[in-house]
Design an enzyme around this catalytic site. Sequence first.
Site, PDB file in Angstrom:
ATOM      1  N   GLU A 131       0.944  -1.285   0.143  1.00 26.41           N
ATOM      2  CA  GLU A 131       0.001  -0.001  -0.002  1.00 26.41           C
ATOM      3  C   GLU A 131       0.773   1.327  -0.222  1.00 26.41           C
ATOM      4  OE1 GLU A 131      -2.090  -0.002   3.678  1.00 26.41           O
ATOM      5  OE2 GLU A 131      -3.025   1.921   3.395  1.00 26.41           O
ATOM      6  N   ASP A 164      -1.421  -1.529   5.642  1.00 23.08           N
ATOM      7  CA  ASP A 164      -1.045  -1.242   7.211  1.00 23.08           C
ATOM      8  C   ASP A 164      -2.085  -1.882   8.119  1.00 23.08           C
ATOM      9  OD1 ASP A 164       0.829   0.500   6.519  1.00 23.08           O
ATOM     10  OD2 ASP A 164      -0.280   2.520   6.517  1.00 23.08           O
ATOM     11  N   ASP A 208      -4.389  -0.638   9.836  1.00 16.96           N
ATOM     12  CA  ASP A 208      -5.333   0.121  10.205  1.00 16.96           C
ATOM     13  C   ASP A 208      -6.577   0.079   9.477  1.00 16.96           C
ATOM     14  OD1 ASP A 208      -4.540   1.398   7.851  1.00 16.96           O
ATOM     15  OD2 ASP A 208      -3.519   3.091   8.649  1.00 16.96           O
ATOM     16  N   ASP A 233      -7.790   1.837   6.660  1.00 17.43           N
ATOM     17  CA  ASP A 233      -7.521   2.036   5.486  1.00 17.43           C
ATOM     18  C   ASP A 233      -6.822   0.654   4.943  1.00 17.43           C
ATOM     19  OD1 ASP A 233      -8.361   4.306   4.941  1.00 17.43           O
ATOM     20  OD2 ASP A 233      -6.850   5.429   4.838  1.00 17.43           O
TER      21      ASP A 233
END
Length: 637
Positions: free
Chosen positions: A427, A500, A502, A504
């Site tokens: 990403e 990640d 998280d 997103d």
Amino acid sequence: MNNGYNDDNIQVLEGLEAVRKRPGMYIGTTSVVGLHHLVWEIVDNSVDEALAGYCDDIEVIVGKGNTITVKDDGRGMPTGINNKTGLSTIETIFTVLHAGGKFGGGGYKVSGGLHGVGASVVNALSSWLEVYVYRDGEVHYQKFENGGHPVDSLKVIDKCSKDRTGTTVIFKPDPEIFKETTIFNYDTLATRLQQIAFLNKGLQIKLIDEREEDKNSTFLYNGGIIEYVAMLNKNKKPIHDDIVYVEGKENDVIIEVAMQYNDSYNSSIFSFVNNINTGDGGTHEDGVKRALTRIINNYAKKNKILKDNDDQLTGDDVREGLTMIVSCKHPDPQFEGQTKGKLGSAEVKKIADDVFSNGFERFLLENPEEAKIIIEKATIASRARKAAKKARELTRRKTALDTFNTIGKLSDCTSKDATISEIFLVEGDSAGGSAKDARMPKTQAILPLRGKILNVEKARLDRALSNEEIRTIITAFGTGIGQEFDLSKLRYHKIIIMTDADVDGDHIRILLLTLFYRFFRPIVEAGHVYAAQPPLYKIVYGKKIKYVLTDEELTEFRATLPPNAKITVNRFKGLGEMDAIDLRETTMNIENRVLKRITVDDAMAADQVFTDLMGENVLPRKTYIEENAEFAADLDI
Ligand code: 1YM
């Protein structure tokens, strides 16, 4: 000998002992999956009785101590003496391997696929098991202990009304065998029992969980697989109201089909033989699919929707947006394939074709409005397929290396041996940069992804192919897509999604998995897709460095330190924050990293998950995420 054991008994106990020595040979695994397998074995006997037409009520109770009770209102197991074993039929069923199936001749049996090892295996793997049979106005009872040892012979313990018939089996799985867990999962039981109820219209199945107050479900579908299709399409948008339903029987083979089109571009076809999901399809599914394509083409030609010179609609065209259940009941099905998930019985193809084509042709004639909608959908799909073919040609690589150089963003590995090659889908450019510095250039390729990739749950192949990120991925993989897909051309045997930890990152991971599941399913099925597990914390303790993946692990680690130990804890906000050394040590280096393989255990569940998560309706997505907060971080589709 007068100790109650004769040669026959000893042989019987040796049989059960063999099951206890190698339970995996009989139930596949002693994990939580194997534990639930015990329930299916007993329930299958009740379902066989329902298939034979004698039982319409089954109850499954999970007791407080994780015992299982299965009750049915069938004829009750036969209570006489079996002249081969000299034991009662009931004792024979529970102590002789594979006895159950051999006695009850004829009829449709759930057993025959993966199931069917028999009640004796359940007995062998239980601390104790009790059976009650209600038959001829009497209650017959026998108990077994310690892996199948009869406590006493079969006895009449009570009278009952002559009308009361049925079988009740209660057992407690042996914790010595099921070392991982002996705790039953309500949802696992509910899902399968609901499926059995859908597949057998009019059969009521009740699930009661005594471990929690007021936890129970009753499954009863008088509409059978029509109601099944309605449920599968619940979060989709059907394009016609009436669910098509066709049923017929030839040479004792029963075929039932229910179907409805929705406005999506995927097809969800699920098939069953004697209530067992045939995940790899087989002759019943092939026959119905062949008939569907032929009948739609014939109808379109006859009604001048397709001109004489037009190309035929293909199977993919007529299956776009289709939700379909094919259920076959067969007295002696032959299964094929490694996992026996495919029906091989050759004669079924023609029977399925005949039954479905007759019924479906009639439906189209009687429902011209719906016929028009269905054929229009297939025609548009056909046009889109042709557009996609053109777009696809852009992604086709000429020679492996040649095109590689044209994919600017890809830092390819030098090896051409796919079995040792890996591709990291990363990403963002900054994480891509770190990954590039951290990799082993010989075997590890890096593909940085900018921005969000398209949600293919809402897009057809041609639109997906106009998305640059998706095109790059397809070109890099080397397999092609759609009808040209070829797994043997896959350039990397490990496709590693590195995002990640998280929200997103979770979203991008789910978008990628949706893309793989819908357009590259064989890659997922063959186990080539992985999720990297980057750490959340770096802990420096004296001269030592430790990385941990979760908050829990951090707490656990702290607990192992002396109270006044000096440590520094660094929380990574994302992959971009990690330097190449951190990334190599924790996430990419084959020696230390932890990869999570993405598996498709249950295609039906995965299909529903993606519909719910990625479809148009927001509510199911919200509900799903609330109910499965862990899901995004731990996706086992
Ligand atoms: C809670 C579990 O096992 N029910 C059950 C089993 C059998 C019958 C009825 C049955 C079958 C037949 C004739 C037949 C079984 N019988 C046998 C065997 N519930 C549960 N209910 N009469 C009764 O198949 O002909 C095996 S299972 F072998 F004895 F016939």
